[in-house]
Design a protein around this motif. Structure first.
Motif, PDB file in Angstrom:
ATOM      1  N   MET A   1       0.843  -1.187   0.000  1.00  0.00           N
ATOM      2  CA  MET A   1       0.000   0.000   0.000  1.00  0.00           C
ATOM      3  C   MET A   1       0.885   1.246   0.000  1.00  0.00           C
ATOM      4  SD  MET A   1      -1.072   0.752   3.898  1.00  0.00           S
ATOM      5  CE  MET A   1      -1.189   2.442   3.423  1.00  0.00           C
ATOM      6  N   HIS A   2       0.264   2.384  -0.250  1.00  0.00           N
ATOM      7  CA  HIS A   2       0.947   3.678  -0.167  1.00  0.00           C
ATOM      8  C   HIS A   2       0.397   4.439   1.031  1.00  0.00           C
ATOM      9  CE1 HIS A   2       2.110   7.790  -0.817  1.00  0.00           C
ATOM     10  NE2 HIS A   2       0.874   8.161  -1.106  1.00  0.00           N
ATOM     11  N   PRO A   3       1.206   4.687   2.058  1.00  0.00           N
ATOM     12  CA  PRO A   3       0.724   5.459   3.204  1.00  0.00           C
ATOM     13  C   PRO A   3       0.429   6.903   2.800  1.00  0.00           C
ATOM     14  CG  PRO A   3       2.734   4.240   3.720  1.00  0.00           C
ATOM     15  CD  PRO A   3       2.571   4.195   2.242  1.00  0.00           C
ATOM     16  N   SER A   4      -0.695   7.417   3.248  1.00  0.00           N
ATOM     17  CA  SER A   4      -1.090   8.788   2.903  1.00  0.00           C
ATOM     18  C   SER A   4      -0.064   9.787   3.430  1.00  0.00           C
ATOM     19  CB  SER A   4      -2.470   9.107   3.493  1.00  0.00           C
ATOM     20  OG  SER A   4      -3.444   8.272   2.922  1.00  0.00           O
ATOM     21  N   THR A   5       0.226  10.803   2.627  1.00  0.00           N
ATOM     22  CA  THR A   5       1.169  11.907   2.893  1.00  0.00           C
ATOM     23  C   THR A   5       2.618  11.456   2.872  1.00  0.00           C
ATOM     24  OG1 THR A   5       1.243  11.741   5.312  1.00  0.00           O
ATOM     25  CG2 THR A   5      -0.589  13.011   4.342  1.00  0.00           C
ATOM     26  N   TYR A   6       2.893  10.167   2.620  1.00  0.00           N
ATOM     27  CA  TYR A   6       4.275   9.680   2.513  1.00  0.00           C
ATOM     28  C   TYR A   6       4.680   9.804   1.046  1.00  0.00           C
ATOM     29  CZ  TYR A   6       4.394   7.826   7.287  1.00  0.00           C
ATOM     30  OH  TYR A   6       4.393   7.674   8.654  1.00  0.00           O
TER      31      TYR A   6
ATOM     32  N   LEU B   1       5.661  -2.387   1.805  1.00  0.00           N
ATOM     33  CA  LEU B   1       5.591  -3.764   1.336  1.00  0.00           C
ATOM     34  C   LEU B   1       5.456  -4.688   2.536  1.00  0.00           C
ATOM     35  CD1 LEU B   1       8.458  -3.661  -1.326  1.00  0.00           C
ATOM     36  CD2 LEU B   1       6.025  -3.303  -1.700  1.00  0.00           C
ATOM     37  N   CYS B   2       4.477  -5.614   2.467  1.00  0.00           N
ATOM     38  CA  CYS B   2       4.241  -6.584   3.545  1.00  0.00           C
ATOM     39  C   CYS B   2       4.534  -7.986   3.016  1.00  0.00           C
ATOM     40  CB  CYS B   2       2.813  -6.498   4.043  1.00  0.00           C
ATOM     41  SG  CYS B   2       2.320  -4.845   4.577  1.00  0.00           S
ATOM     42  N   SER B   3       4.991  -8.858   3.895  1.00  0.00           N
ATOM     43  CA  SER B   3       5.467 -10.172   3.474  1.00  0.00           C
ATOM     44  C   SER B   3       4.723 -11.287   4.193  1.00  0.00           C
ATOM     45  CB  SER B   3       6.965 -10.300   3.746  1.00  0.00           C
ATOM     46  OG  SER B   3       7.201 -10.319   5.147  1.00  0.00           O
ATOM     47  N   LYS B   4       4.891 -12.495   3.651  1.00  0.00           N
ATOM     48  CA  LYS B   4       4.346 -13.682   4.288  1.00  0.00           C
ATOM     49  C   LYS B   4       5.137 -14.057   5.539  1.00  0.00           C
ATOM     50  CE  LYS B   4       2.439 -15.671   0.040  1.00  0.00           C
ATOM     51  NZ  LYS B   4       2.437 -16.832  -0.891  1.00  0.00           N
ATOM     52  N   GLN B   5       6.355 -13.544   5.686  1.00  0.00           N
ATOM     53  CA  GLN B   5       7.158 -13.797   6.883  1.00  0.00           C
ATOM     54  C   GLN B   5       6.733 -12.900   8.048  1.00  0.00           C
ATOM     55  OE1 GLN B   5       8.433 -13.465   3.825  1.00  0.00           O
ATOM     56  NE2 GLN B   5       9.192 -15.558   3.475  1.00  0.00           N
TER      57      GLN B   5
ATOM     58  N   GLN C   1       2.014 -14.626   8.719  1.00  0.00           N
ATOM     59  CA  GLN C   1       1.798 -13.974   7.424  1.00  0.00           C
ATOM     60  C   GLN C   1       0.850 -12.787   7.543  1.00  0.00           C
ATOM     61  OE1 GLN C   1       0.442 -16.583   4.337  1.00  0.00           O
ATOM     62  NE2 GLN C   1      -0.291 -14.908   3.035  1.00  0.00           N
ATOM     63  N   ILE C   2       1.237 -11.710   6.854  1.00  0.00           N
ATOM     64  CA  ILE C   2       0.355 -10.550   6.712  1.00  0.00           C
ATOM     65  C   ILE C   2      -0.509 -10.785   5.474  1.00  0.00           C
ATOM     66  CG2 ILE C   2       0.237  -8.059   6.365  1.00  0.00           C
ATOM     67  CD1 ILE C   2       2.955  -7.829   7.731  1.00  0.00           C
ATOM     68  N   THR C   3      -1.816 -10.823   5.669  1.00  0.00           N
ATOM     69  CA  THR C   3      -2.727 -11.133   4.567  1.00  0.00           C
ATOM     70  C   THR C   3      -3.272  -9.892   3.873  1.00  0.00           C
ATOM     71  OG1 THR C   3      -4.563 -11.268   6.143  1.00  0.00           O
ATOM     72  CG2 THR C   3      -3.403 -13.327   5.605  1.00  0.00           C
ATOM     73  N   THR C   4      -3.434  -8.788   4.594  1.00  0.00           N
ATOM     74  CA  THR C   4      -3.976  -7.567   3.992  1.00  0.00           C
ATOM     75  C   THR C   4      -3.518  -6.357   4.790  1.00  0.00           C
ATOM     76  OG1 THR C   4      -6.021  -6.432   3.330  1.00  0.00           O
ATOM     77  CG2 THR C   4      -6.106  -7.759   5.340  1.00  0.00           C
ATOM     78  N   VAL C   5      -3.438  -5.216   4.130  1.00  0.00           N
ATOM     79  CA  VAL C   5      -3.054  -3.959   4.769  1.00  0.00           C
ATOM     80  C   VAL C   5      -3.884  -2.849   4.145  1.00  0.00           C
ATOM     81  CG1 VAL C   5      -1.167  -3.573   3.131  1.00  0.00           C
ATOM     82  CG2 VAL C   5      -1.110  -2.454   5.371  1.00  0.00           C
ATOM     83  N   GLU C   6      -4.294  -1.890   4.980  1.00  0.00           N
ATOM     84  CA  GLU C   6      -5.181  -0.826   4.515  1.00  0.00           C
ATOM     85  C   GLU C   6      -4.857   0.466   5.246  1.00  0.00           C
ATOM     86  OE1 GLU C   6      -8.290   0.476   1.971  1.00  0.00           O
ATOM     87  OE2 GLU C   6      -7.291  -1.488   2.107  1.00  0.00           O
TER      88      GLU C   6
END
Length: 897
Positions: free
Chosen positions: A147-152, A158-162, A185-190
């Motif tokens: 994802m793209h963090p707002s204002t960054y 980037l998130c990984s299965k580790q 594992q990270i499955t989703t990010v928002e």
């Protein structure tokens, strides 16, 4: 003998497909939000207001694995290839991945794609140029989401299965920070509405609200339904986070109180794959692999949500389909998902599921899933529209159930009657296996698994009689049918018997035995023909009037799953588990057509108008439509030879257009704007004579100049004067003239009489010199430039054209060479597709005048065959364009606003 496909049916499109497991994408278009979903190798676009299907994308080379949007552009990934589309036209192709792409993310004017080997590529969307490439080792950092963090600025997370995360600056190509994360594992990010805060979903069902600036966890939640498959934050000012699970439940978390606010149980039948809150609205859009797209609204006083609208199809493969009514616009479909549906072939918004009552309320009170409260899967059904406005007119029997249910088509709901089979059968596990309804719509016939056949009044569900004593057959009833005048009832059973009963007296009239158990009956009431399928893979056609087998067809190599008659009863179409569809010519008793499909057929039916063949397939949620070629063009109905080898035909896709837009290349204009403006001012637009080589251009001449060319003799006879014309004064015999419609005197030079004194021999060619038209024809045949000749014909009247074409014959002073040259002119003129109606009129007149001469000379006959071939080719293209225009006009006229 090799096959090229089906000579009777061509793939048209698939019905009943809404979405699949690929997460949806939301596209903002002004004040309206559009929803893009993937359906196999195509994509659908719906509006959020009513979930109307607005657009179906073109068919792609492979199934779509992920989809995203950028402005008005839709971007899809199929395998290793990424394509961008705008209104169905291909804009760009992003090539470079060596593995299948599973993540797409738009970041400003850039597109980020990730493949299975964790290779990250960043593209410029407008030009499809590769901006940056990042490679990661899957063993240490396997990317699962980003994802793209707002204002960054210029940064992506980037998130990984580790369980670790990395923050990268894509402009400087540097890693900014590494988050140690969590050991799963990270499955989703928002992105959360608050700056620096993101929501992270883990494989264990844990939800983490994390501050990126301080690398600190703000709060955590635990979802008890398994991994977090999707999450979304409300953006209308209410601090609520929605998370989805693999069981189909949605949890709503209060971020201010750090507690569970509510749940949406059984939101989908299976995992919830995609979930998005519409911008600044309390509206949530979800999709899942159950072929359903749903919109939820949170407007309750307690903040809970309710289903606002939905669009869905079968969540499990359909098992039986039949066209309903005489217009062929609706299909009744029963599937393994325990539903009965109406699928519209005309308008997708008319498709719906028949209601089985308030199952959602009952499931909430009983604490069970809605699916468990539904009726068991339908194994057979019958429908009759004759009395649809008076009472229930659909009858179904269900797997493992001894009761038959009635349905009301007009209300699209379950009827009021539950029909019980009478009598005590010794406590056996008896189930209903076959049903039918009489053509008058008053009687329902039900057969069960022990051989009983009973007749009921469908209006009151009262028993009207039983057939046989004590039972009609000694085995399971496999099929029942009643003729169109309620005289004969036909019953078939696994005991290899087909019996004929008097419907009113319930007396046995006749019995027929077969060598193997019967599996199905299909009656064509208008022709009194009955198709009987057996376990030996053969189909027998029985005439119920004479009660004899009139046809037997064998050829399938596996169990026959369904049969149907064409509306005129000249064809019998059969389907089998050997993945073949065979069409038999009943009068000729020969195989007319055969082709294979990629998945075995479970059911098929032909529309009452004969326009479509509909099929369902194993592990396929849609209904495939095949168009009947014989209704749209000439098809030679020649029986297939005995050594015919069928080939595999691809199943229809949701898009009726097989063109994928490869020929539409993007054109970039690099001309200086000032010079371009000056050029536009100096030049005036002039419409070309031929807009496209695929189009056909007509002339601007009035119809009187060409329409009546073949009827000039009738017109002259009708306009013949009552009194003979007066004889003109004789012209001097020594004045010579040129032949033609308007005689012209030949001017002679009195000073030069060398032509007279040079020779005293008579030159025969001087007696019949060529006309101006014939000289133009000869010159055009040599130079292959037929425009002067066409202009000459345009300037001539109908009588002049008739005279000139008559003079081409050897009997009228012409010769065979001139006739051949004129046919070559017609071939070239038809090929250019200009002045099409003039060329056709000239061809008709020429063939009418000289047809008998052409058939007597082989050279002229060969040229005539070339002319016929060119005419058929061009006329077929014109007919397709006309049919397409008529189809569009008919659609717009019938569209409901």
């Amino acid at each position: 003998m090799a096959a090229d496909g089906s000579q009777l049916f061509s793939p048209f499109r698939a019905l009943g497909l809404v979405t699949n497991h690929v997460p949806l994408a939301v596209q903002a278009q002004g004040t309206e939000n559009l929803i893009a979903t993937a359906v196999g190798s195509s994509y659908h676009v719906y509006n959020s207001a009513k979930l109307n299907l607005l657009f179906v994308g073109p068919i792609q080379d492979d199934e779509i694995t992920c989809i995203t949007t950028y402005g008005s552009i839709i971007i899809t990934a199929c395998g290793k290839q990424i394509k961008s589309w705008k209104r169905g036209k291909q804009v760009n192709i992003f090539q470079g991945h060596t593995q299948d792409v599973h993540i797409l993310y738009t970041f400003g004017s850039h597109l980020i794609s990730v493949d299975k080997k964790s290779n990250v590529k960043i593209w410029v969307i407008d030009t499809a140029e590769l901006y940056l490439e990042l490679n990661f080792e899957p063993n240490t950092f396997d990317i699962s989401c980003l994802m793209h963090p707002s204002t960054y600025l210029n940064k992506i997370l980037l998130c990984s299965k580790q369980g670790t995360m990395q923050l990268w600056n894509i402009k400087t190509n540097k890693m900014i920070y590494v988050f140690q994360g969590w050991p799963e594992q990270i499955t989703t990010v928002e992105q959360a509405p608050a700056i620096d805060v993101v929501g992270i979903g883990l494989q264990s069902g844990k939800i983490v609200i994390h501050n990126l600036k301080y690398d600190d966890t703000v709060m955590t939640f635990q979802q008890d339904w398994g991994p977090v498959t999707a999450m979304a934050f409300r953006t209308d000012g209410t601090p609520v986070l929605a998370t989805a699970s693999t069981l189909g439940h949605i949890a709503l978390w209060d971020l201010e109180g750090s507690k569970l606010r509510g749940t949406l149980r059984d939101a989908h039948n299976g995992s919830v794959c995609g979930m998005k809150f519409l911008s600044s609205q309390p509206v949530l859009v979800t999709n899942g692999p159950d072929n359903a797209l749903k919109v939820w609204i949170f407007d309750q006083p307690d903040g809970s949500g309710r289903l606002l609208r939905s669009r869905s199809g079968h969540s499990a493969p359909p098992t039986k389909i039949r066209f309903y009514g005489c217009k062929g616009g609706d299909i009744l479909s029963a599937g393994l998902d325990r539903t009965l549906r109406q699928i519209s072939t005309v308008r997708d918004a008319r498709s719906c599921e028949f209601s089985q009552g308030s199952l959602a309320k009952k499931s909430k009170n009983k604490g069970v899933k809605v699916e468990k409260l539904k009726l068991t899967p339908i194994i057979d059904f019958a429908a009759e529209p004759a009395r649809q406005s008076d009472w229930d007119n659909i009858l179904t029997c269900h797997q493992g159930n001894m009761k038959a249910r009635t349905w009301r088509y007009l209300n699209k709901c379950l009827g009021k009657h539950v029909i019980h089979t009478p009598g005590n059968h010794g406590g056996k596990n008896i189930t209903t296996t076959a049903v039918t309804i009489s053509s008058c719509g008053n009687f329902a016939i039900i057969g069960d698994s022990v051989g009983h056949v009973n007749a009921f009044n469908i209006q009151s569900a009262n028993l009207r009689g039983s057939f046989g004593s004590p039972q009609a057959h000694k085995g399971c009833i496999r099929g029942v049918a009643i003729d169109g005048i309620n005289q004969q009832l036909l019953t078939a059973s696994a005991d290899c018997k087909l019996k004929f009963w008097h419907f009113q007296k319930r007396a046995l009239l006749h019995s027929m035995s077969f060598e193997s158990p019967i599996t199905q009956l299909e009656l064509h009431r208008e022709s009194s023909l009955l198709a009987v399928t057996c376990d030996d893979f053969a189909v027998h056609v029985v005439d119920i009037e004479t009660r004899r087998i009139v046809r037997t067809f064998a050829g399938h190599t596996n169990r026959i799953t369904d049969v149907c008659f064409s509306p005129d009863a000249r064809w019998l179409v059969t389907a089998s588990m050997d993945s073949s569809i065979r069409t038999w010519d009943l009068p000729a008793a020969r195989l007319l057509d055969c082709f294979l499909v990629t998945s075995p057929i479970t059911s098929l039916t032909i529309s009452p108008t004969g326009e479509y063949l509909a099929t369902t397939h194993v592990d396929d949620l849609g209904i495939c439509l095949w168009s009947n070629k014989t209704l749209y063009g000439h098809v030679s109905l020649v029986p297939l030879p005995s050594d015919y080898q069928p080939c595999v035909v691809e199943l229809p896709s949701t898009s009726a257009d097989q063109h994928d837009g490869h020929e539409d290349d993007e054109v970039t204009d690099t001309t200086d704007k000032d010079e371009e403006q000056e050029t536009k001012e100096d030049q005036k637009f002039k419409s070309p004579d031929q807009l496209s080589s695929e189009l056909i251009t007509l002339s601007l001449l009035p119809q009187s100049r060409w329409k009546n060319l073949t009827s000039l003799e009738i017109i002259k006879e009708r306009n013949k004067p009552k009194q003979p014309p007066k004889q003109p004064k004789a012209a001097p015999f020594f004045l010579t003239t040129e032949p033609g419609l308007v005689p012209k005197f030949v001017a002679t030079d009195g000073d030069d009489d060398s032509s007279v004194t040079s020779s005293k021999l008579i030159q025969l060619d001087r007696l019949q010199p060529q006309s101006e038209f014939q000289r133009l024809l000869a010159d055009a045949s040599t130079s292959r430039n037929y425009e002067p000749l066409m202009e000459k014909l345009k300037n001539m009247g109908p009588s002049g054209i008739d005279v000139e074409l008559r003079l081409l014959s050897p009997d009228a002073g012409g010769d065979l060479i001139l006739m051949k040259q004129f046919m070559e002119f017609l071939i070239a003129q038809i090929d250019t597709k200009k002045d099409f109606e003039l060329a056709e009129a000239y061809m008709a007149l020429f063939l009418k005048l000289h047809g008998s001469v052409i058939v007597q000379h082989k050279d002229l006959l060969d040229t005539a065959r070339l002319l016929q071939s060119q005419h058929n080719h061009t006329w077929t293209q014109l007919q397709d364009l006309i049919n397409q225009g008529l189809c569009l006009v008919g659609y717009f006229k019938s569209a409901v606003i």
